[in-house]
Scaffold this active site. Sequence first.
Site, PDB file in Angstrom:
ATOM      1  N   GLU A 175       0.825  -1.210   0.000  1.00 56.85           N
ATOM      2  CA  GLU A 175       0.000   0.000   0.000  1.00 56.85           C
ATOM      3  C   GLU A 175       0.860   1.262   0.000  1.00 56.85           C
ATOM      4  O   GLU A 175       1.129   1.849   1.054  1.00 56.85           O
ATOM      5  CB  GLU A 175      -0.943   0.027   1.207  1.00 56.85           C
ATOM      6  CG  GLU A 175      -1.875   1.239   1.190  1.00 56.85           C
ATOM      7  CD  GLU A 175      -2.748   1.361   2.433  1.00 56.85           C
ATOM      8  OE1 GLU A 175      -3.639   2.227   2.442  1.00 56.85           O
ATOM      9  OE2 GLU A 175      -2.536   0.605   3.393  1.00 56.85           O
ATOM     10  N   LYS A 212      -2.730  -2.049  -2.903  1.00 56.79           N
ATOM     11  CA  LYS A 212      -3.764  -1.164  -2.373  1.00 56.79           C
ATOM     12  C   LYS A 212      -3.332   0.261  -2.689  1.00 56.79           C
ATOM     13  O   LYS A 212      -2.337   0.757  -2.143  1.00 56.79           O
ATOM     14  CB  LYS A 212      -3.962  -1.360  -0.869  1.00 56.79           C
ATOM     15  CG  LYS A 212      -5.071  -0.481  -0.300  1.00 56.79           C
ATOM     16  CD  LYS A 212      -5.488  -0.904   1.102  1.00 56.79           C
ATOM     17  CE  LYS A 212      -6.573   0.012   1.645  1.00 56.79           C
ATOM     18  NZ  LYS A 212      -7.118  -0.438   2.940  1.00 56.79           N
TER      19      LYS A 212
END
Length: 296
Positions: A175, A212
């Site tokens: 992420e 992500k």
Amino acid sequence: MNTKQFDKIKNGKGFIAALDQSGGSTPKALADYGVPEDAYSSEEEMFDRVHQMRTRIITSPAFDSDRILGTILFEQTMDREIKGKYTGDYLDSKGVVPFLKVDKGLADKENGVQLMKPIHDLDETLKRANERNIFGTKMRSVIHEPNEAGIKAVVDQQFDVAKRIMEAGLVPIIEPEVNIHSEDKEKSEDILKEEILKHLNSLSNEEHVMLKLSIPTKANAYKELVEHPNVVRVVALSGGYPREEANEKLRENEGVIASFSRALIGDLNANQSDEEFNQTLDQTIEGIHDASVNKK
């Protein structure tokens, strides 16, 4: 790796719930939920209250495996129980795949980015995650500016840690969040995509990651990442966008599903009756699910 869980995450029609608020963000999450700081007198009580909140969400009939593919947990949540089962086991019994947040927060801003702080106990955490029926992990960095050296450092660090996670038999969610309020957001996203592709192209056929990412400024900017054979799934964080705006932006991105936190729980309140709570959660989940599976 659990092949049934892998297939659900890879091919399922739904989204990933993010219930991984950590120590630093917990007081605000509780306050937004209607539990002010004077309602608890210690860190232990604070974590008890947030586990009550997460338990209420996870055990709600609205929180179903038809719409929710997986759930990202905070480390303490993984080690606690819901209805007599460790949280990961309870989620698995509902058909929802459990993930674990493993990062320790963000370092100070440097070169326009915030790297992850060192994760000194990663090996022990991964061992425990395997014992707790956890499928994958999540770790967050933040990009504030289109600084090539900074973004390269973020992606290098993420993939270095991801290698260790894959070696432990888990699937890492990488992420590198691009701050939605940053100037030249689209330029940061272009640099980020190229750096991620370099690393993806160096992986073996057996190595799989998830990504992500902030919803891109340009629709379908991450199409190459969505289609890459080493990527299980690309999921999007809401990043501070109001839920309806996040849903609308998400609909423009083919193959990208939600992994929302604030946008998922923002309308829930400790003082709601069970009927109100479940109805609110159901409507929120339905909207996020629709944006994840029905594209423009």
